[in-house]
Scaffold this motif. Sequence first.
Motif, PDB file in Angstrom:
ATOM      1  N   ARG A   1      -5.154  -1.428   2.240  1.00 42.80           N
ATOM      2  CA  ARG A   1      -5.963  -2.142   1.250  1.00 42.80           C
ATOM      3  C   ARG A   1      -7.367  -1.617   1.639  1.00 42.80           C
ATOM      4  NH1 ARG A   1      -3.913  -6.530  -1.199  1.00 42.80           N
ATOM      5  NH2 ARG A   1      -1.666  -7.357  -0.409  1.00 42.80           N
ATOM      6  N   PRO A   2      -8.118  -1.820   0.630  1.00 37.54           N
ATOM      7  CA  PRO A   2      -9.954  -1.303   0.816  1.00 37.54           C
ATOM      8  C   PRO A   2     -10.265  -1.870   1.950  1.00 37.54           C
ATOM      9  CG  PRO A   2      -9.373  -1.445  -1.432  1.00 37.54           C
ATOM     10  CD  PRO A   2      -8.179  -1.917  -0.936  1.00 37.54           C
ATOM     11  N   GLY A   3     -10.904  -1.205   2.752  1.00 42.94           N
ATOM     12  CA  GLY A   3     -11.552  -1.954   4.040  1.00 42.94           C
ATOM     13  C   GLY A   3     -10.368  -1.788   5.307  1.00 42.94           C
ATOM     14  N   ASP A   4      -9.199  -1.338   4.912  1.00 48.37           N
ATOM     15  CA  ASP A   4      -8.196  -1.140   6.292  1.00 48.37           C
ATOM     16  C   ASP A   4      -8.280   0.195   6.891  1.00 48.37           C
ATOM     17  OD1 ASP A   4      -7.475  -3.625   5.893  1.00 48.37           O
ATOM     18  OD2 ASP A   4      -5.473  -3.187   4.768  1.00 48.37           O
ATOM     19  N   GLN A   5      -8.043   0.446   7.972  1.00 47.18           N
ATOM     20  CA  GLN A   5      -7.743   1.691   8.667  1.00 47.18           C
ATOM     21  C   GLN A   5      -6.587   1.500   9.554  1.00 47.18           C
ATOM     22  OE1 GLN A   5     -11.072   2.437  11.094  1.00 47.18           O
ATOM     23  NE2 GLN A   5     -10.985   0.763  12.245  1.00 47.18           N
ATOM     24  N   GLU A   6      -5.653   2.733   9.728  1.00 54.16           N
ATOM     25  CA  GLU A   6      -4.553   2.878  10.561  1.00 54.16           C
ATOM     26  C   GLU A   6      -4.748   3.992  11.426  1.00 54.16           C
ATOM     27  OE1 GLU A   6       0.061   2.561   9.872  1.00 54.16           O
ATOM     28  OE2 GLU A   6      -1.330   1.619   8.663  1.00 54.16           O
ATOM     29  N   ARG A   7      -4.185   4.027  12.613  1.00 48.93           N
ATOM     30  CA  ARG A   7      -4.245   4.962  13.568  1.00 48.93           C
ATOM     31  C   ARG A   7      -2.872   5.442  13.808  1.00 48.93           C
ATOM     32  NH1 ARG A   7      -6.609   5.862  19.750  1.00 48.93           N
ATOM     33  NH2 ARG A   7      -5.654   7.912  20.041  1.00 48.93           N
ATOM     34  N   ILE A   8      -2.422   6.956  13.670  1.00 46.96           N
ATOM     35  CA  ILE A   8      -1.281   7.182  13.680  1.00 46.96           C
ATOM     36  C   ILE A   8      -1.413   8.485  14.720  1.00 46.96           C
ATOM     37  CG2 ILE A   8       0.832   8.733  12.756  1.00 46.96           C
ATOM     38  CD1 ILE A   8      -1.337   6.289  10.589  1.00 46.96           C
ATOM     39  N   GLY A   9      -1.118   8.216  16.013  1.00 47.23           N
ATOM     40  CA  GLY A   9      -1.422   9.438  16.890  1.00 47.23           C
ATOM     41  C   GLY A   9      -2.862   9.710  17.121  1.00 47.23           C
ATOM     42  N   ASP A  10      -3.175  10.956  16.641  1.00 46.39           N
ATOM     43  CA  ASP A  10      -4.524  11.545  16.800  1.00 46.39           C
ATOM     44  C   ASP A  10      -5.321  11.415  15.310  1.00 46.39           C
ATOM     45  OD1 ASP A  10      -3.917  12.252  19.403  1.00 46.39           O
ATOM     46  OD2 ASP A  10      -3.580  14.252  19.086  1.00 46.39           O
ATOM     47  N   VAL A  11      -4.852  10.720  14.482  1.00 43.37           N
ATOM     48  CA  VAL A  11      -5.505  10.486  13.191  1.00 43.37           C
ATOM     49  C   VAL A  11      -5.882   8.880  12.775  1.00 43.37           C
ATOM     50  CG1 VAL A  11      -5.245  10.879  10.592  1.00 43.37           C
ATOM     51  CG2 VAL A  11      -4.211  12.541  12.387  1.00 43.37           C
ATOM     52  N   VAL A  12      -6.960   8.820  12.384  1.00 41.58           N
ATOM     53  CA  VAL A  12      -7.447   7.591  11.926  1.00 41.58           C
ATOM     54  C   VAL A  12      -7.527   7.603  10.373  1.00 41.58           C
ATOM     55  CG1 VAL A  12      -9.031   5.518  11.624  1.00 41.58           C
ATOM     56  CG2 VAL A  12      -8.068   6.849  14.034  1.00 41.58           C
TER      57      VAL A  12
ATOM     58  N   LEU B   1      -9.221   3.368   4.269  1.00 41.44           N
ATOM     59  CA  LEU B   1      -9.528   3.382   2.801  1.00 41.44           C
ATOM     60  C   LEU B   1     -10.635   2.495   2.269  1.00 41.44           C
ATOM     61  CD1 LEU B   1      -7.958   3.921   0.282  1.00 41.44           C
ATOM     62  CD2 LEU B   1      -7.015   1.630   0.378  1.00 41.44           C
ATOM     63  N   ARG B   2     -11.425   2.926   1.656  1.00 40.95           N
ATOM     64  CA  ARG B   2     -12.543   2.404   1.085  1.00 40.95           C
ATOM     65  C   ARG B   2     -12.505   1.942  -0.161  1.00 40.95           C
ATOM     66  NH1 ARG B   2     -14.182   1.141   5.623  1.00 40.95           N
ATOM     67  NH2 ARG B   2     -15.115   2.784   7.086  1.00 40.95           N
ATOM     68  N   ALA B   3     -11.799   2.620  -1.129  1.00 38.81           N
ATOM     69  CA  ALA B   3     -11.675   1.973  -2.450  1.00 38.81           C
ATOM     70  C   ALA B   3     -10.288   2.652  -3.008  1.00 38.81           C
ATOM     71  CB  ALA B   3     -12.615   2.307  -3.364  1.00 38.81           C
ATOM     72  N   CYS B   4      -9.649   2.144  -4.180  1.00 39.79           N
ATOM     73  CA  CYS B   4      -8.487   2.476  -4.579  1.00 39.79           C
ATOM     74  C   CYS B   4      -8.745   2.056  -6.125  1.00 39.79           C
ATOM     75  CB  CYS B   4      -7.332   1.843  -4.077  1.00 39.79           C
ATOM     76  SG  CYS B   4      -5.812   1.524  -4.801  1.00 39.79           S
ATOM     77  N   GLU B   5      -8.283   3.339  -7.081  1.00 40.71           N
ATOM     78  CA  GLU B   5      -8.633   2.892  -8.468  1.00 40.71           C
ATOM     79  C   GLU B   5      -7.591   3.806  -9.169  1.00 40.71           C
ATOM     80  OE1 GLU B   5     -10.851   1.369 -10.431  1.00 40.71           O
ATOM     81  OE2 GLU B   5     -12.014   0.985  -8.996  1.00 40.71           O
ATOM     82  N   ARG B   6      -7.088   3.329 -10.392  1.00 39.98           N
ATOM     83  CA  ARG B   6      -6.342   4.068 -11.301  1.00 39.98           C
ATOM     84  C   ARG B   6      -6.977   3.805 -12.676  1.00 39.98           C
ATOM     85  NH1 ARG B   6      -2.459   1.287 -14.320  1.00 39.98           N
ATOM     86  NH2 ARG B   6      -1.866  -0.860 -13.672  1.00 39.98           N
ATOM     87  N   THR B   7      -6.473   4.718 -13.763  1.00 37.80           N
ATOM     88  CA  THR B   7      -7.111   4.486 -14.838  1.00 37.80           C
ATOM     89  C   THR B   7      -6.567   3.677 -15.597  1.00 37.80           C
ATOM     90  OG1 THR B   7      -5.328   6.420 -15.704  1.00 37.80           O
ATOM     91  CG2 THR B   7      -7.494   7.114 -15.378  1.00 37.80           C
TER      92      THR B   7
END
Length: 161
Positions: free
Chosen positions: A77-88, A91-97
């Motif tokens: 969700r916007p504002g969430d973050q997730e770490r998988i191994g060496d990567v974080v 997500l700041r925003a999400c849109e669709r037409t």
Amino acid sequence: MIRAIALLAPLALLAACTEEPPEPAPVETAIPEDLQGVELPEDVSEEVSIGTPMGERVATIGLLNKRNNLSQDLELRPGDQERIGDVVIRLRACERTAPWEFEKDEGAFVQVLVRERGTENDFRKVFSGWLFKNKPAINVVEHPIYDVWVKSCAMEFPGEE
């Protein structure tokens, strides 16, 4: 004599081209009379939003590790973050037409941070920007090991079934 004229003619043309053209005069415009008396609405961008509020949207982000060919889907969700191994992945925003628009697309504003080699918790931001599902070439996460892309953005618009 003809040779001298043939050589001097291009030089004369070149000298004439070195002057800069004059600045164009500004064009004055006015608000049409029928719009001058119209009261502008108050800024209600915080109160009114079309579709699902940003905090309730859910983006599905694909993450591929090119070294071991492992792919994962992350639901954020916007504002969430997730770490998988060496990567974080943030997500700041999400849109669709909107459903009434002809060119359908979905996108998300994503930040990708990768752990620096030889460190425990030193992360470097390698990407920050919009990624689009149907136009991935517009903006690309350029990293030798990880690939990140948008799979979907779940949100609804009023009147949609």
